[in-house]
Design a protein around this motif. Structure first.
Motif, PDB file in Angstrom:
ATOM      1  N   GLY A 123       0.652  -1.200   0.134  1.00  0.00           N
ATOM      2  CA  GLY A 123       0.138   0.128   0.129  1.00  0.00           C
ATOM      3  C   GLY A 123       0.605   1.875   0.356  1.00  0.00           C
ATOM      4  N   ASP A 124      -0.067   2.566   0.661  1.00  0.00           N
ATOM      5  CA  ASP A 124       0.980   3.672   0.142  1.00  0.00           C
ATOM      6  C   ASP A 124       2.170   4.028   1.515  1.00  0.00           C
ATOM      7  OD1 ASP A 124       0.253   4.590  -2.028  1.00  0.00           O
ATOM      8  OD2 ASP A 124      -1.652   5.464  -1.119  1.00  0.00           O
ATOM      9  N   ILE A 125       2.995   3.989   1.663  1.00  0.00           N
ATOM     10  CA  ILE A 125       4.289   4.319   2.642  1.00  0.00           C
ATOM     11  C   ILE A 125       4.048   5.434   3.072  1.00  0.00           C
ATOM     12  CG2 ILE A 125       6.027   4.933   3.304  1.00  0.00           C
ATOM     13  CD1 ILE A 125       7.188   3.024   0.713  1.00  0.00           C
ATOM     14  N   THR A 126       3.362   5.216   4.354  1.00  0.00           N
ATOM     15  CA  THR A 126       2.928   6.512   5.099  1.00  0.00           C
ATOM     16  C   THR A 126       4.719   6.802   6.015  1.00  0.00           C
ATOM     17  OG1 THR A 126       2.411   5.450   7.071  1.00  0.00           O
ATOM     18  CG2 THR A 126       0.033   6.299   5.476  1.00  0.00           C
ATOM     19  N   MET A 127       5.322   6.660   6.405  1.00  0.00           N
ATOM     20  CA  MET A 127       6.457   6.946   7.473  1.00  0.00           C
ATOM     21  C   MET A 127       7.898   6.257   5.698  1.00  0.00           C
ATOM     22  SD  MET A 127       5.083   5.818  11.459  1.00  0.00           S
ATOM     23  CE  MET A 127       7.113   7.457  12.182  1.00  0.00           C
ATOM     24  N   ARG A 164      10.802  12.258  -3.562  1.00  0.00           N
ATOM     25  CA  ARG A 164       9.698  12.675  -4.946  1.00  0.00           C
ATOM     26  C   ARG A 164       8.768  12.090  -4.936  1.00  0.00           C
ATOM     27  NH1 ARG A 164      10.189  16.471  -8.862  1.00  0.00           N
ATOM     28  NH2 ARG A 164       9.655  15.580 -10.864  1.00  0.00           N
ATOM     29  N   GLN A 165       8.883  10.491  -4.724  1.00  0.00           N
ATOM     30  CA  GLN A 165       8.496   9.774  -5.432  1.00  0.00           C
ATOM     31  C   GLN A 165       7.356   9.047  -4.313  1.00  0.00           C
ATOM     32  OE1 GLN A 165       9.622   6.731  -7.312  1.00  0.00           O
ATOM     33  NE2 GLN A 165       7.788   5.222  -7.723  1.00  0.00           N
ATOM     34  N   ILE A 166       7.067   9.547  -2.898  1.00  0.00           N
ATOM     35  CA  ILE A 166       6.578   8.703  -1.815  1.00  0.00           C
ATOM     36  C   ILE A 166       5.186  10.054  -1.548  1.00  0.00           C
ATOM     37  CG2 ILE A 166       6.577   8.321   0.997  1.00  0.00           C
ATOM     38  CD1 ILE A 166       8.568   6.385  -0.725  1.00  0.00           C
ATOM     39  N   LEU A 167       6.065  11.090  -1.663  1.00  0.00           N
ATOM     40  CA  LEU A 167       5.337  12.695  -0.571  1.00  0.00           C
ATOM     41  C   LEU A 167       3.991  12.745  -1.121  1.00  0.00           C
ATOM     42  CD1 LEU A 167       5.929  15.105   1.400  1.00  0.00           C
ATOM     43  CD2 LEU A 167       7.007  16.139  -0.436  1.00  0.00           C
ATOM     44  N   PRO A 168       3.549  12.788  -2.809  1.00  0.00           N
ATOM     45  CA  PRO A 168       2.493  13.363  -2.972  1.00  0.00           C
ATOM     46  C   PRO A 168       1.272  11.980  -2.428  1.00  0.00           C
ATOM     47  CG  PRO A 168       4.071  12.162  -5.040  1.00  0.00           C
ATOM     48  CD  PRO A 168       4.832  12.722  -4.087  1.00  0.00           C
ATOM     49  N   SER A 169       1.732  10.899  -2.302  1.00  0.00           N
ATOM     50  CA  SER A 169       0.440  10.193  -1.608  1.00  0.00           C
ATOM     51  C   SER A 169       0.338  10.939  -0.151  1.00  0.00           C
ATOM     52  CB  SER A 169       0.952   9.231  -1.084  1.00  0.00           C
ATOM     53  OG  SER A 169       0.413   8.086  -0.751  1.00  0.00           O
ATOM     54  N   MET A 170       1.495  10.716   0.302  1.00  0.00           N
ATOM     55  CA  MET A 170       1.274  11.723   2.320  1.00  0.00           C
ATOM     56  C   MET A 170       0.705  13.285   1.660  1.00  0.00           C
ATOM     57  SD  MET A 170       5.103  11.349   3.072  1.00  0.00           S
ATOM     58  CE  MET A 170       5.935   9.484   3.939  1.00  0.00           C
ATOM     59  N   MET A 171       0.816  13.908   0.842  1.00  0.00           N
ATOM     60  CA  MET A 171       0.409  15.492   0.431  1.00  0.00           C
ATOM     61  C   MET A 171      -1.344  15.195   0.215  1.00  0.00           C
ATOM     62  SD  MET A 171       3.277  17.007  -1.498  1.00  0.00           S
ATOM     63  CE  MET A 171       2.808  18.809  -0.790  1.00  0.00           C
ATOM     64  N   TYR A 219       0.228  22.172   5.068  1.00  0.00           N
ATOM     65  CA  TYR A 219       0.349  20.404   5.071  1.00  0.00           C
ATOM     66  C   TYR A 219       0.906  20.070   6.421  1.00  0.00           C
ATOM     67  CZ  TYR A 219      -0.535  19.664   0.708  1.00  0.00           C
ATOM     68  OH  TYR A 219      -0.595  19.787  -1.458  1.00  0.00           O
ATOM     69  N   ASP A 220      -0.450  21.156   7.491  1.00  0.00           N
ATOM     70  CA  ASP A 220       0.246  20.409   9.239  1.00  0.00           C
ATOM     71  C   ASP A 220       0.018  18.792   9.199  1.00  0.00           C
ATOM     72  OD1 ASP A 220      -2.133  19.823   8.421  1.00  0.00           O
ATOM     73  OD2 ASP A 220      -2.987  21.501  10.190  1.00  0.00           O
ATOM     74  N   GLY A 221      -0.023  17.633   8.615  1.00  0.00           N
ATOM     75  CA  GLY A 221      -0.264  16.558   8.873  1.00  0.00           C
ATOM     76  C   GLY A 221       0.966  15.369   8.558  1.00  0.00           C
ATOM     77  N   ILE A 222       1.513  16.289   8.297  1.00  0.00           N
ATOM     78  CA  ILE A 222       3.130  15.646   7.548  1.00  0.00           C
ATOM     79  C   ILE A 222       4.308  16.400   8.457  1.00  0.00           C
ATOM     80  CG2 ILE A 222       4.269  15.113   5.436  1.00  0.00           C
ATOM     81  CD1 ILE A 222       2.441  15.982   3.710  1.00  0.00           C
TER      82      ILE A 222
END
Length: 349
Positions: A123-127, A164-171, A219-222
């Protein structure tokens, strides 16, 4: 006149906001010990096959996170997975909590493929825990361009590719945490470490820039965390005998990992283990450069070269014994080291 009053009001407002933020930060640092819940967070740890990465993986797994192990060493990664399974008493019937991947993160194509596989399987990486590192521990003249590039790719560009590749999902979800493990080479430059100092100094700038962009974007949740550690008691650091050893011996992996983990769980942006490393940038900025260099050589500089293997030292000694003595820096492409007694003023003469 009215324009000047408006400007004055604006600047006073900024000063009040800065003071308020400082008070909040001090209060959070002193009183806030509430750690966030990371159960079912998908945590990618690079360099998880041994050392600090392995210890961090164990701590994340104990707190219920889904751990994704990434290392070029398949055997080390498998050992980490086994340790986690043993620690948590996992069985094949349990839900998958640990995933292992072999990847050379110094290779951009392999990094992209790794993240595609993780997204498909987990799934999407969160950390994200940027922990993997390599170095050559050679002088800038002895180091090849390939070795220098390899260090930058693994230590710096890999973090850039991953973020660069993970951050869009976090955002998209306004949820995530990016962690980078640094070291003393991110605080001051050391001789024979130009490759990793370049990479780690770059990582500091990268993390601060990413954090600023997230703040500007709302983005106060990242969150971001940069961790600076003293020498660790691993095979990589086994020769790191400094004059601080009696007072501040190399840190155990368990101690360093727990301190970093706590900082991550309370969303601290910058953590130094031990705390005296917080003072180094201040001391470096206040003292004259020569005075700081004297202190660096007196206390931090190792009694024997850090990371240098015995065979490398013997090789250098043989080269020195066969190299002709000459005046100047270079002669026919050969470099000769003038032998002299080490002292705290060695490189200040």
């Amino acid at each position: 006149m009215w324009a000047h009053i408006k400007n004055l009001k604006y600047y006073i407002g900024i000063i009040i906001e800065v003071i308020h933020t400082i008070i909040q930060a001090i209060s959070h640092y002193i009183f806030s010990t509430t750690e966030k819940n990371i159960r079912n967070e998908i945590v990618l740890i690079t360099g998880s096959g041994n050392g600090l990465g392995q210890q961090m993986a164990l701590l994340f797994a104990k707190r219920g996170a889904i751990v994704v192990l990434c290392d070029i060493d398949e055997n080390g990664n498998a050992q980490t997975a086994e340790l986690i399974a043993k620690e948590l008493a996992l069985t094949p019937n349990n839900e998958n909590r640990v995933f292992t991947y072999k990847c050379d993160i110094g290779n951009r194509d392999e990094v992209h493929q790794l993240l595609e596989n993780i997204e498909r399987d987990v799934g999407d990486i969160t950390m994200l825990i940027n922990n993997a590192a390599v170095l050559s521990s050679k002088s800038i003249l002895e180091m090849t361009e390939e070795e220098y590039s390899r260090c930058l790719n693994v230590n710096l560009f890999a973090a850039y590719w991953l973020i660069r590749q993970i951050l869009p999902s976090m955002m998209t979800h306004n949820h995530g945490h990016i962690v980078t493990i640094l070291g003393t080479t991110a605080v001051f430059g050391l001789g024979n470490f130009s490759d990793i100092c370049t990479a780690k100094f770059g990582l500091v700038g990268l993390m601060e820039s990413v954090d600023h962009e997230l703040t500007l974007g709302g983005y106060d949740g990242i969150y971001t965390t940069s961790a600076v550690t003293h020498y660790l008691s691993t095979n990589l650091y086994q020769l790191a005998k400094t004059r601080f050893n009696p007072l501040v011996p190399p840190l155990t992996l368990d101690y360093a990992a727990k301190k970093i983990m706590h900082a991550i769980l309370i969303n601290r942006k910058w953590v130094c283990v031990p705390r005296f490393y917080y003072l180094i940038p201040l001391i470096k900025g206040i003292l004259p450069s020569r005075a700081f260099l004297i202190l660096l050589n007196a206390f931090i500089n190792p009694k024997i070269p850090i990371y240098i293997r015995k065979e490398s030292i013997d090789k250098l000694n043989r080269v020195d014994s066969l190299s002709p003595t000459f005046h100047g820096n270079q002669s026919n492409g050969l470099y000769h080291h003038a032998h002299r007694k080490r002292s705290y003023l060695s490189t200040c003469d």
